[in-house]
Design an enzyme around this catalytic site. Structure first.
Site, PDB file in Angstrom:
ATOM      1  N   SER A 119       0.827  -1.219   0.000  1.00  0.00           N
ATOM      2  CA  SER A 119       0.000   0.000   0.000  1.00  0.00           C
ATOM      3  C   SER A 119       0.858   1.265   0.000  1.00  0.00           C
ATOM      4  O   SER A 119       2.007   1.266   0.442  1.00  0.00           O
ATOM      5  CB  SER A 119      -0.897   0.020   1.233  1.00  0.00           C
ATOM      6  OG  SER A 119      -1.671  -1.153   1.306  1.00  0.00           O
TER       7      SER A 119
HETATM    8  N1  SAH Z   1      -0.366  -5.176   4.017  1.00  0.00           N
HETATM    9  C1  SAH Z   1       0.390  -5.502   2.811  1.00  0.00           C
HETATM   10  C2  SAH Z   1      -0.323  -5.133   1.525  1.00  0.00           C
HETATM   11  C3  SAH Z   1      -1.617  -5.851   1.385  1.00  0.00           C
HETATM   12  S1  SAH Z   1      -2.012  -6.383  -0.231  1.00  0.00           S
HETATM   13  C4  SAH Z   1       1.764  -4.856   2.843  1.00  0.00           C
HETATM   14  O1  SAH Z   1       2.077  -4.120   3.777  1.00  0.00           O
HETATM   15  O2  SAH Z   1       2.547  -5.144   1.935  1.00  0.00           O
HETATM   16  C5  SAH Z   1      -3.346  -7.453   0.206  1.00  0.00           C
HETATM   17  C6  SAH Z   1      -2.904  -8.817   0.591  1.00  0.00           C
HETATM   18  O3  SAH Z   1      -4.019  -9.524   1.105  1.00  0.00           O
HETATM   19  C7  SAH Z   1      -2.380  -9.637  -0.581  1.00  0.00           C
HETATM   20  O4  SAH Z   1      -1.088 -10.091  -0.325  1.00  0.00           O
HETATM   21  C8  SAH Z   1      -3.376 -10.789  -0.681  1.00  0.00           C
HETATM   22  O5  SAH Z   1      -2.809 -11.996  -1.103  1.00  0.00           O
HETATM   23  C9  SAH Z   1      -3.881 -10.888   0.745  1.00  0.00           C
HETATM   24  N2  SAH Z   1      -5.171 -11.560   0.906  1.00  0.00           N
HETATM   25  C10 SAH Z   1      -6.255 -11.549   0.090  1.00  0.00           C
HETATM   26  N3  SAH Z   1      -7.260 -12.283   0.601  1.00  0.00           N
HETATM   27  C11 SAH Z   1      -6.788 -12.803   1.781  1.00  0.00           C
HETATM   28  C12 SAH Z   1      -7.355 -13.658   2.773  1.00  0.00           C
HETATM   29  N4  SAH Z   1      -8.591 -14.140   2.661  1.00  0.00           N
HETATM   30  N5  SAH Z   1      -6.584 -13.972   3.837  1.00  0.00           N
HETATM   31  C13 SAH Z   1      -5.327 -13.501   3.974  1.00  0.00           C
HETATM   32  N6  SAH Z   1      -4.734 -12.683   3.053  1.00  0.00           N
HETATM   33  C14 SAH Z   1      -5.463 -12.332   1.980  1.00  0.00           C
END
Ligand code: SAH
Length: 251
Positions: A100
């Site tokens: 993000s």
């Molecule tokens: N917080 C992260 C960026 C988030 S991107 C950072 O600091 O880099 C969103 C993430 O959520 C992705 O990696 C995606 O794979 C994950 N995601 C999506 N659905 C999910 C779920 N049901 N459980 C856990 N992670 C999930």
């Protein structure tokens, strides 16, 4: 005269004469594309990010600003994006996912009002950057990532950087982390179309949850506060996160 001009107008590299104009051109070109490489250059970029992207947009919590000025974001982006580490944007981290924008990380973190004694749950580890920021501010961070290679990389990266209080698990964050519950705060960085019930159950009395809710382009960032049997919900900002995969997507 000609001889003097020749010396002034050229540098000698080994036995080869290199014209001055070429050296000037190379220096100018490299100056244009200069990207930070040393940790002190990255630290300067980080300070600039705090002063130009966070403070002017209203991030006030001193502890959050200090954490944002400390966590080396360049360690969480892919090698070919390092020069963009402190840009005012999200960046790709592979597997169609993104790290993000720094402002969003700071904003969501500030909304959690973290105390040094808090236990925090994050859903969507991604690169592990948000988890590192949380680990600077809370006692323990539990973070869940559904894509296994991302979880493994983030876990190794957080360990290498010395974040012993950040725990990464591969799995579907929809179910939360019951073994480690309850949590003082929960942060969700992928968007379900409604708040997963297990997460509200795993939030402590008086706890705060920040979560994007919605589908496609139509998402709002919500702040949820658990007070007695009430769950106060406030929509605070339109946002755009990747959709929550797994159970949330199959409902
Ligand atoms: N917080 C992260 C960026 C988030 S991107 C950072 O600091 O880099 C969103 C993430 O959520 C992705 O990696 C995606 O794979 C994950 N995601 C999506 N659905 C999910 C779920 N049901 N459980 C856990 N992670 C999930």
């Amino acid at each position: 005269m000609w001889h003097r001009h020749n010396i002034a107008g050229a540098f000698y590299f080994g036995m080869r004469r290199i014209p001055q104009w070429l050296i000037v051109a190379v220096l100018v070109a490299s100056g244009c594309h200069h990207e930070p490489t040393s940790s002190s250059e990255f630290a300067a970029e980080r300070k600039k990010m705090v002063e130009e992207q966070l403070r002017p947009r209203g991030i006030r919590d001193q502890r959050v600003l200090v954490a944002m000025a400390k966590v080396p974001r360049q360690e969480f982006v892919s090698q070919n994006q390092r020069g963009q580490s402190y840009a005012d944007s999200a960046l790709p981290i592979g597997h169609d996912q993104t790290i993000s924008q720094p402002f969003i990380v700071a904003y969501m973190t500030e909304q959690l009002h973290l105390q040094p004694t808090d236990r925090v749950l994050e859903i969507g580890t991604g690169s592990g950057y948000q988890a590192a920021v949380l680990a600077e501010l809370a006692k323990e961070v539990y973070t869940i990532e559904i894509i296994e290679p991302l979880a493994k990389d983030a876990s190794a990266r957080l360990a290498r950087l010395g974040y012993r209080n950040a725990h990464v698990k591969v799995g579907d964050g929809y179910q939360g982390w019951p073994e480690a519950a309850p949590f003082d705060a929960i942060i969700v960085t992928c968007a379900p179309d409604k708040v997963p019930q297990p997460l509200t159950q795993q939030l402590k009395e008086g706890g705060r949850m920040i979560i994007p809710v919605g589908t496609g382009l139509d998402q709002q960032l919500y702040l949820l506060e658990k007070k007695g049997s009430e769950l106060a919900q406030t929509a605070i900002l339109p946002v755009r996160f990747v959709p929550m995969a797994g159970e949330a997507a199959n409902k």
